[in-house]
Write an enzyme that holds these catalytic residues in place. Structure first.
Site, PDB file in Angstrom:
ATOM      1  N   MET A  85      -9.998   7.489  -0.843  1.00  0.00           N
ATOM      2  CA  MET A  85     -10.311   7.532   0.185  1.00  0.00           C
ATOM      3  C   MET A  85     -11.561   8.764   0.408  1.00  0.00           C
ATOM      4  O   MET A  85     -11.242   9.990  -0.606  1.00  0.00           O
ATOM      5  CB  MET A  85      -9.790   7.785   1.894  1.00  0.00           C
ATOM      6  CG  MET A  85      -8.730   7.394   2.368  1.00  0.00           C
ATOM      7  SD  MET A  85      -7.809   6.974   3.814  1.00  0.00           S
ATOM      8  CE  MET A  85      -7.257   5.480   3.563  1.00  0.00           C
TER       9      MET A  85
ATOM     10  N   MET B 175     -12.590   3.274  -0.795  1.00  0.00           N
ATOM     11  CA  MET B 175     -12.875   3.010   0.232  1.00  0.00           C
ATOM     12  C   MET B 175     -13.996   4.842   0.826  1.00  0.00           C
ATOM     13  O   MET B 175     -13.177   5.966   0.707  1.00  0.00           O
ATOM     14  CB  MET B 175     -12.197   4.087   2.088  1.00  0.00           C
ATOM     15  CG  MET B 175     -11.293   2.642   2.300  1.00  0.00           C
ATOM     16  SD  MET B 175      -9.651   2.152   3.722  1.00  0.00           S
ATOM     17  CE  MET B 175      -8.866   2.984   1.777  1.00  0.00           C
TER      18      MET B 175
ATOM     19  N   HIS C 283      -8.127   0.187  -3.428  1.00  0.00           N
ATOM     20  CA  HIS C 283      -9.499   0.063  -2.102  1.00  0.00           C
ATOM     21  C   HIS C 283     -10.327   1.543  -2.017  1.00  0.00           C
ATOM     22  O   HIS C 283      -9.230   1.913  -1.650  1.00  0.00           O
ATOM     23  CB  HIS C 283      -8.335  -0.456  -1.287  1.00  0.00           C
ATOM     24  CG  HIS C 283      -9.597  -0.799   0.186  1.00  0.00           C
ATOM     25  ND1 HIS C 283      -8.017   0.037   1.316  1.00  0.00           N
ATOM     26  CD2 HIS C 283     -10.417  -0.579   0.165  1.00  0.00           C
ATOM     27  CE1 HIS C 283      -9.142  -0.772   2.334  1.00  0.00           C
ATOM     28  NE2 HIS C 283     -10.644  -0.785   1.649  1.00  0.00           N
TER      29      HIS C 283
ATOM     30  N   ASP D  52      -5.812  -6.504   4.947  1.00  0.00           N
ATOM     31  CA  ASP D  52      -4.883  -5.136   4.616  1.00  0.00           C
ATOM     32  C   ASP D  52      -5.276  -4.551   5.948  1.00  0.00           C
ATOM     33  O   ASP D  52      -6.503  -4.448   6.224  1.00  0.00           O
ATOM     34  CB  ASP D  52      -6.427  -4.266   3.679  1.00  0.00           C
ATOM     35  CG  ASP D  52      -5.199  -3.226   3.073  1.00  0.00           C
ATOM     36  OD1 ASP D  52      -3.967  -2.609   3.596  1.00  0.00           O
ATOM     37  OD2 ASP D  52      -6.269  -2.358   3.027  1.00  0.00           O
TER      38      ASP D  52
ATOM     39  N   ASP E  96      -4.690   2.868  -2.116  1.00  0.00           N
ATOM     40  CA  ASP E  96      -5.931   3.134  -1.008  1.00  0.00           C
ATOM     41  C   ASP E  96      -6.372   4.946  -1.351  1.00  0.00           C
ATOM     42  O   ASP E  96      -5.745   5.923  -1.358  1.00  0.00           O
ATOM     43  CB  ASP E  96      -5.200   3.068  -0.022  1.00  0.00           C
ATOM     44  CG  ASP E  96      -4.807   2.444   0.543  1.00  0.00           C
ATOM     45  OD1 ASP E  96      -5.813   1.389   0.875  1.00  0.00           O
ATOM     46  OD2 ASP E  96      -3.767   2.012   1.080  1.00  0.00           O
TER      47      ASP E  96
ATOM     48  N   HIS F 132      -1.509  -1.786  -4.414  1.00  0.00           N
ATOM     49  CA  HIS F 132      -2.543  -1.846  -3.756  1.00  0.00           C
ATOM     50  C   HIS F 132      -2.634  -0.473  -3.819  1.00  0.00           C
ATOM     51  O   HIS F 132      -1.879   0.384  -2.937  1.00  0.00           O
ATOM     52  CB  HIS F 132      -2.758  -2.193  -2.015  1.00  0.00           C
ATOM     53  CG  HIS F 132      -3.730  -1.859  -1.395  1.00  0.00           C
ATOM     54  ND1 HIS F 132      -5.471  -2.803  -1.713  1.00  0.00           N
ATOM     55  CD2 HIS F 132      -4.188  -1.201  -0.421  1.00  0.00           C
ATOM     56  CE1 HIS F 132      -5.681  -2.918  -0.728  1.00  0.00           C
ATOM     57  NE2 HIS F 132      -5.382  -1.564   0.056  1.00  0.00           N
TER      58      HIS F 132
ATOM     59  N   MET G  75     -10.626  -7.106   5.905  1.00  0.00           N
ATOM     60  CA  MET G  75     -10.277  -5.497   6.788  1.00  0.00           C
ATOM     61  C   MET G  75      -9.741  -5.863   8.535  1.00  0.00           C
ATOM     62  O   MET G  75     -10.071  -6.783   8.814  1.00  0.00           O
ATOM     63  CB  MET G  75     -10.713  -3.993   6.905  1.00  0.00           C
ATOM     64  CG  MET G  75     -10.701  -3.805   4.976  1.00  0.00           C
ATOM     65  SD  MET G  75      -9.079  -3.368   4.941  1.00  0.00           S
ATOM     66  CE  MET G  75      -8.576  -1.574   5.669  1.00  0.00           C
TER      67      MET G  75
ATOM     68  N   SER H 287       0.468  -1.124  -0.392  1.00  0.00           N
ATOM     69  CA  SER H 287      -0.087  -0.305   0.257  1.00  0.00           C
ATOM     70  C   SER H 287       0.695   1.094   0.074  1.00  0.00           C
ATOM     71  O   SER H 287       1.895   1.413   1.046  1.00  0.00           O
ATOM     72  CB  SER H 287      -1.088  -0.548   1.022  1.00  0.00           C
ATOM     73  OG  SER H 287      -1.360   1.118   1.475  1.00  0.00           O
TER      74      SER H 287
END
Ligand SMILES: O=C(CO)[C@H](O)[C@H](O)COP(=O)(O)O
Ligand SMILES: [Fe+2]
Length: 230
Positions: free
Chosen positions: A44, A76, A74, A179, A42, A40, A145, A15
């Protein structure tokens, strides 16, 4: 419909959340050169989680520099349906979204596939495995998670391992990702529970020898996969 019959492969996906994001390309390329199987990324939105990170414009710039690596985002975010096309257009290979804010998961899985991406379904720590059972055949991967999503560098929640075990027991060929707080001290629990896709942020980013950490994570997971196969 996904058929989970391929032989299981260990994949390590660092990540980049806690990397020096002013050097995103350099940091990402270094991770790949040091043995990462995928990145990966992330994403958000400051709403689904109390933090902001990167979005599709940044992913697109990274893709322009790194042409071939496998990119997982990912997501979120509260409205994952909204970002499918922009992320596909940015060159994402796997779109992993949380099921918690989504009313109709199956149509969204279809939309992701139709946009040319693989489907990952993510569960927050408080979400039980029963919430995802009905969708597993529509997904390429399930993400369990092991921290509350939102921030890197948190403590690994070992109590999530029964979810991984249940998935591995019932779906021997499924890609299962963990993760959050995964590193050299916690990888054995993940591997023994049956995870084969390993996201690790700070443990790799802060390592003096990234290559050695990635190799060690891989060795632990591969030896568990091997034990299951003999
Ligand atoms: O999704 C995430 C946080 O919500 C990150 O992928 C995760 O935290 C990785 O970082 P670390 O290994 O440092 O926990
Ligand atoms: Fe993540």
């Amino acid at each position: 419909m996904a058929v989970h019959t391929k032989p299981l492969k260990c994949k390590i996906g660092p990540s980049i959340l806690n990397a020096d994001l002013s050097q995103l390309y350099v940091e990402s390329q270094r991770l790949l050169d040091n043995g990462a199987d995928y990145l990966h990324l992330d994403v958000m939105d400051g709403h689904f989680v109390p933090n902001l990170s990167i979005g599709h414009p940044v992913v697109k710039c990274l893709r322009n520099k790194i042409r071939t690596a496998f990119f997982e985002t990912h997501m979120m975010v509260s409205e994952p349906g909204k970002w499918v096309e922009p992320m596909a257009e940015a060159g994402v290979n796997q779109y992993t979204f949380h099921i918690e804010p989504v009313k109709d998961v199956i149509p969204l899985c279809r939309k992701v596939r139709e946009a040319g991406m693989q489907v990952g379904l993510a569960l927050k720590p408080g979400t039980g495995i029963e919430a995802v059972r009905q969708y597993i055949d529509h997904a390429d991967m399930i993400l369990i998670m092991t921290v509350e999503p939102g921030f890197g560098g948190q403590k690994f929640m070992g109590e999530m391992m029964p979810k991984v075990q249940w998935l591995r027991h019932n779906y021997p060929g499924l890609d299962i990702e963990v993760d959050g707080g995964v590193g050299l001290n916690t990888i054995t629990a993940c591997a023994e529970a049956g995870a084969n896709m390993i996201v690790s942020g700070t443990a790799i980013i802060n390592a003096n020898d990234q290559k050695a950490v990635i190799a060690s994570l891989r060795e632990t997971v591969e030896s568990s996969i091997h034990k299951c196969n003999v």
